[in-house]
Design a protein around this motif. Structure first.
Motif, PDB file in Angstrom:
ATOM      1  N   UNK A 203       0.827  -1.213   0.000  1.00 40.75           N
ATOM      2  CA  UNK A 203       0.000   0.000   0.000  1.00 40.75           C
ATOM      3  C   UNK A 203       0.859   1.260   0.000  1.00 40.75           C
ATOM      4  N   UNK A 204       1.930   1.240   0.791  1.00 41.59           N
ATOM      5  CA  UNK A 204       2.768   2.448   0.899  1.00 41.59           C
ATOM      6  C   UNK A 204       3.381   2.815  -0.451  1.00 41.59           C
ATOM      7  N   UNK A 205       3.879   1.798  -1.159  1.00 42.88           N
ATOM      8  CA  UNK A 205       4.478   2.064  -2.481  1.00 42.88           C
ATOM      9  C   UNK A 205       3.424   2.619  -3.431  1.00 42.88           C
ATOM     10  N   UNK A 206       2.223   2.051  -3.380  1.00 38.98           N
ATOM     11  CA  UNK A 206       1.148   2.512  -4.286  1.00 38.98           C
ATOM     12  C   UNK A 206       0.782   3.968  -3.978  1.00 38.98           C
ATOM     13  N   UNK A 207       0.639   4.280  -2.682  1.00 37.84           N
ATOM     14  CA  UNK A 207       0.270   5.654  -2.305  1.00 37.84           C
ATOM     15  C   UNK A 207       1.359   6.649  -2.713  1.00 37.84           C
ATOM     16  N   UNK A 208       2.600   6.240  -2.494  1.00 41.26           N
ATOM     17  CA  UNK A 208       3.735   7.098  -2.856  1.00 41.26           C
ATOM     18  C   UNK A 208       3.732   7.379  -4.368  1.00 41.26           C
ATOM     19  N   UNK A 209       3.492   6.325  -5.153  1.00 44.08           N
ATOM     20  CA  UNK A 209       3.482   6.492  -6.617  1.00 44.08           C
ATOM     21  C   UNK A 209       2.339   7.409  -7.039  1.00 44.08           C
TER      22      UNK A 209
END
Ligand code: NAP
Length: 242
Positions: free
Chosen positions: A39-45
């Protein structure tokens, strides 16, 4: 419905998919990314995409699960109203010599890298046929062309994507939908970070490993600029297998 072109990138939260997302956002697309767990990577992207002016959202669904894909894509269509392009990029590896490869590792790789393209394209192609246009890029690999010891499952999946690309290009060309594949060589991402790649550069004519951005530029070309190109497999590998 958005006025801008839209693209869905499966596995768009990290690595090559993320680089494709940023490249297409720079080209003026509203970029929709899919992911499965991080989730963190997706939100960051998504945050990075927004700073480029893209009306982006991340949709979490497992591309191996046809029901989840159906629900996810329905939600995407409700939100954006259309899809101009699709990048079937989500993928995993479960490497090991074939004589020791269990069915779990075989099936996981075939499901995530190949059956996922069926699951997603099944819905998206119907929409593109209605729209009377579309561009699809499937993320294959040079391993799908040349094979690789320890990757029978991955090579089979990536070769399957090439056949899928060529067949679909023939079926959908008359509907103004182009279908191409990119075959990356060794690209520095989370997928390859644990591989021992010391010395590999010596075997690559361009003398370096690839970066996700190298692949993203090829994907952008095939989606945005290659108006008379379909059914092709573009190797982006520094000349490794010419
Ligand atoms: P990566 O850094 O490991 O990223 C994989 C991406 O796929 C992540 O966004 C991940 O989401 C997503 N994903 C994995 N399983 C999924 C599932 N079941 N449903 C939805 N999303 C899923 O990999 P990469 O190196 O960027 O590779 C991207 C593509 O390029 C793959 O198809 C790979 O086979 C291909 N490729 C890579 C190389 C290379 O050298 N790296 C070479 C040739 C081809 P989460 O973040 O949620 O886990």
């Amino acid at each position: 419905m958005t006025d801008k072109k839209t693209v869905l990138i499966t596995g768009g939260s990290r690595g090559i998919g993320k680089a494709c997302a940023l490249e297409l956002a720079k080209a003026g697309y509203d970029v929709i990314i899919n992911y499965v767990g991080n989730v963190d990577a997706a939100n960051q992207t998504v945050e990075e995409l927004k700073t480029l002016g893209s009306n982006s959202k991340a949709f979490r669904f497992d591309v191996t699960d046809a029901d989840a894909v159906s629900a996810g894509i329905s939600e995407i269509i409700e939100t954006y109203g259309k899809l101009d392009a699709l990048v079937n990029n989500a993928g995993i590896t479960r490497d090991g010599l074939f004589m020791r490869m269990n069915s779990e590792n075989w099936n996981a790789v075939i499901n995530t890298n190949l059956n996922s393209a069926y699951n997603v394209t099944n819905f998206v192609a119907k929409l593109m046929i209605k729209q009377r246009h579309g561009a699809i890029v499937n993320m294959s690999s040079i391993v799908g062309i040349y094979g690789n010891a320890g990757q029978a499952n991955y090579a089979a999946a990536k070769a399957g994507l090439i056949g899928f690309t060529k067949a679909l290009a023939k079926e959908l060309g008359s509907r103004n939908i182009r279908v191409n594949a990119v075959a990356p060589g060794f690209i520095q991402t989370d997928m390859t970070k644990d591989l021992k790649l010391d010395g590999v550069e010596e075997h690559i004519p361009l003398r370096r490993l690839g970066q996700p951005e190298d692949i993203a530029k090829a994907v952008k070309f095939l989606i945005e600029d290659a108006e008379y190109v379909t059914g092709q497999v573009l190797a982006v590998d520094g000349g490794l297998v010419v």
